[in-house]
Enzyme design. Sequence first.
Site, PDB file in Angstrom:
ATOM      1  CE  LYS A   1      15.752 -10.600 -18.778  1.00 52.79           C
ATOM      2  NZ  LYS A   1      14.496 -11.216 -18.710  1.00 52.79           N
TER       3      LYS A   1
ATOM      4  CB  CYS B   1      -0.816   0.201   1.301  1.00 49.90           C
ATOM      5  SG  CYS B   1      -1.707  -1.423   1.437  1.00 49.90           S
TER       6      CYS B   1
ATOM      7  CD  GLU C   1      13.958 -14.661 -18.127  1.00 47.37           C
ATOM      8  OE1 GLU C   1      13.407 -14.937 -19.166  1.00 47.37           O
ATOM      9  OE2 GLU C   1      14.118 -13.633 -17.633  1.00 47.37           O
TER      10      GLU C   1
ATOM     11  NE  ARG D   1       4.611   0.953  -1.936  1.00 49.50           N
ATOM     12  CZ  ARG D   1       5.322  -0.101  -1.721  1.00 49.50           C
ATOM     13  NH1 ARG D   1       6.373   0.033  -2.450  1.00 49.50           N
ATOM     14  NH2 ARG D   1       5.209  -0.667  -0.637  1.00 49.50           N
TER      15      ARG D   1
ATOM     16  CD  GLU E   1      15.045  -8.967 -22.835  1.00 48.37           C
ATOM     17  OE1 GLU E   1      15.268  -9.488 -21.742  1.00 48.37           O
ATOM     18  OE2 GLU E   1      13.909  -8.334 -23.317  1.00 48.37           O
TER      19      GLU E   1
ATOM     20  CG  ASN F   1       2.439  -0.752   3.303  1.00 45.61           C
ATOM     21  OD1 ASN F   1       1.854  -1.891   3.292  1.00 45.61           O
ATOM     22  ND2 ASN F   1       3.551  -0.117   2.787  1.00 45.61           N
ATOM     23  N   GLY F   2       1.170  -3.299   5.564  1.00 47.82           N
ATOM     24  CA  GLY F   2       1.830  -4.240   6.112  1.00 47.82           C
ATOM     25  C   GLY F   2       0.816  -5.121   6.521  1.00 47.82           C
TER      26      GLY F   2
ATOM     27  CD1 TRP G   1      -2.217  -4.935  -4.403  1.00 50.41           C
ATOM     28  CD2 TRP G   1      -1.358  -5.529  -2.815  1.00 50.41           C
ATOM     29  NE1 TRP G   1      -1.659  -6.252  -4.600  1.00 50.41           N
ATOM     30  CE2 TRP G   1      -0.952  -6.638  -3.592  1.00 50.41           C
ATOM     31  CE3 TRP G   1      -0.674  -5.814  -1.392  1.00 50.41           C
ATOM     32  CZ2 TRP G   1      -0.530  -7.894  -3.286  1.00 50.41           C
ATOM     33  CZ3 TRP G   1      -0.076  -6.861  -1.085  1.00 50.41           C
ATOM     34  CH2 TRP G   1      -0.065  -7.928  -2.046  1.00 50.41           C
TER      35      TRP G   1
ATOM     36  CE  LYS H   1       8.824  -3.685 -17.988  1.00 48.30           C
ATOM     37  NZ  LYS H   1       9.737  -4.953 -17.852  1.00 48.30           N
TER      38      LYS H   1
ATOM     39  CG  HIS I   1      20.521 -35.704 -29.132  1.00 54.48           C
ATOM     40  ND1 HIS I   1      20.445 -36.793 -29.750  1.00 54.48           N
ATOM     41  CD2 HIS I   1      20.080 -35.588 -27.743  1.00 54.48           C
ATOM     42  CE1 HIS I   1      20.269 -37.607 -28.535  1.00 54.48           C
ATOM     43  NE2 HIS I   1      19.974 -36.940 -27.386  1.00 54.48           N
TER      44      HIS I   1
HETATM   45  O1  M6R Z   1       4.355  -7.935 -20.382  1.00 55.02           O
HETATM   46  P1  M6R Z   1       4.658  -9.249 -20.998  1.00 55.02           P
HETATM   47  O2  M6R Z   1       5.132 -10.171 -19.819  1.00 55.02           O
HETATM   48  O3  M6R Z   1       3.343  -9.988 -21.543  1.00 55.02           O
HETATM   49  O4  M6R Z   1       5.937  -9.170 -21.871  1.00 55.02           O
HETATM   50  C1  M6R Z   1       6.205 -10.371 -22.673  1.00 55.02           C
HETATM   51  C2  M6R Z   1       7.657 -10.115 -23.490  1.00 55.02           C
HETATM   52  O5  M6R Z   1       7.639  -9.081 -24.274  1.00 55.02           O
HETATM   53  C3  M6R Z   1       8.583  -9.697 -22.120  1.00 55.02           C
HETATM   54  O6  M6R Z   1       8.786 -10.830 -21.277  1.00 55.02           O
HETATM   55  C4  M6R Z   1      10.011  -9.676 -22.893  1.00 55.02           C
HETATM   56  O7  M6R Z   1      10.390 -10.794 -23.417  1.00 55.02           O
HETATM   57  C5  M6R Z   1      10.933  -8.986 -21.791  1.00 55.02           C
HETATM   58  N1  M6R Z   1      11.901  -7.680 -22.259  1.00 55.02           N
HETATM   59  C6  M6R Z   1      11.982  -9.846 -21.285  1.00 55.02           C
HETATM   60  O8  M6R Z   1      12.984  -9.279 -20.536  1.00 55.02           O
END
Ligand code: M6R
Length: 602
Positions: free
Chosen positions: A482, A2, A478, A27, A485, A99-100, A75, A597, A501
């Site tokens: 990372k 919150c 993942e 939040r 990216e 909050n908490g 929240w 994003k 393989h």
């Molecule tokens: O907002 P979303 O989780 O739906 O987004 C999916 C992907 O676009 C997102 O995870 C993207 O791969 C990120 N840049 C990963 O770091």
Amino acid sequence: MCGIVGYIGPKEKKEILLEGLQELEYRGYDSAGIALIENDTLKYFKSIGKLENLRVKTKNYTSEGFGVCIGHTRWATHGKPTELNAHPHLGAYSFVIHNGIIENYQEIKDELLAGGVNFLSQTDTETIVHYFEKNCKRNGHAFEAFQQTVERLQGAYATLLISEAAPDTIFFAKNGSPMLIAFDGDDVYFASSDSPVIGRATEVYYLEDGEYGYAKAGEVKLFDENGEKSFTRQALTADKVLAQKDGYRFFMEKEIYEQSRVMGETMMGRVLDESIVFDELDNSLFEGIKAIKICACGTSYHSALTSAYLFERIAKVRCDVEIASEFRYKEPLLTKDTLFITISQSGETADTLEALKMAKRAGLKSLSICNVDNSSIVRESDAAILTRAGIEKGVASTKAFATQTMVLWMLALYMGQERATVSSARLKAEIGAMLHTPKALIVTDELHAKLHRLSKRYLHGHGFFFIGRDIFFPLALEGALKLKEISYLHAEGYPAGEMKHGPIALADSELFTIALMPKTMHYDKIKSNVEELSARDATILAISPEPFKLADDFIQTQYSSHPMVEFFEMMVVTQLLALEISVRLGNDVDMPRNLAKSVTVE
Ligand code: M6R
């Protein structure tokens, strides 16, 4: 999760509260409320939903003259997001925001109920105000009453209380949830983080756990268990973005460090001692369900892949995972006994949203796991579980992945519990491991420094292979995502057993292998896979609790009690490795090239 704002002074109070709460709305936004004392009289306004609703409700109100005020954006943890459950909570002549979680609230509530106190809400918070008034009635002194109240509270709290018993005063207490006091001359502000007070105040004091006290115009008295204490104010930055980064170089770095804390929030009120509870889910959602289909993109897809192992292993329910953009055009066969789950940080990803609409058109029940309430995906779904990671600003997702994976683990366990596929002993053991996760996510100085040092050896080469088995395969995917990216280096995630393989043909000293070698899951198998790569001269960075002789570089992890705990600890290592490589390459960590994003186009 919150948000809290408070102010004492002569300025117009409604705007201070609403603007401050606006900064904190990310939040929590299921309800909001403000309370003020003007001319010794209490006033309050509350509304459910976004802050905008409160703004509309208070449109014709302006405060006048000197006064005290508190505001809150909620929240929900205890009780549904209704107006009665919204803060501030009213006693007979006082208001409180919090909050908490007050862990012993039921015990205090029972005592107050027995004494004839009437409760309006289902919240833990309301006990604070009634208990304060009970103490006030007994001893006739507002601060002593507050002090006795704080002494009784167990759990996490940041709380502000105002009362007609002391109309020029704000009482405050902090333990386990953040709160600060900010100053501008004689004006005093309170907030749960500094963004609401930047630009308004010039000095700040960040309260420590166990501190409480009271504030009047120009005067703040601070106490802890040893009595009254002095404190030193520090200059408050005027730079909002810098403040939002909390001293970290990048949002991504801050978000990696935050994971330990937000994981607690993801579990709050849901992971109990012996069961998993999702207040937001109606059991009818699972009636007649024989299988699960998950659609997601990018990082969210990787959390989905992880969960498929968990759904089948724990809840004994078939689980298929698909990349949303592929699902859309494959003319999938969908049956109504399948629960359709979408996972998305933003809740706005076009491919995922469209996949959800297709599933709905086919009559499937839908559940979304999302970080943004009221997003398109949440609105479109029959039910939603919010991940509660807080706003994620780094384009490379970190804490969203961690919290998605945690929610999915909890959901697998929840379904296992409801379908009686997990024994109570297993349930207890899994819950024990869950509660241990925040510890495994702590970034130590030693770990960060080691990854910083080691990263200089990984700035070139013809590629990275992140390898793992079982749930560590999606983690390898993942880790590789990372790295690519934000470093722009070529990286792939691969199931360790699959290297032989084909991809092993690439092995030479310039092939960097990041080997995820958990102790609790197929250790000997992955060890053999890594040995095969080492025999072909690949450079090995091993991540494991077990020392590994053939590793060129080695990060020793601490926890080996449960695969998921190992998973989360290794996840942090891969995130920091990507971060440090990117920094050395001089890239823009938070806004890597070509990425956005929120991907709202196909
Ligand atoms: O907002 P979303 O989780 O739906 O987004 C999916 C992907 O676009 C997102 O995870 C993207 O791969 C990120 N840049 C990963 O770091």
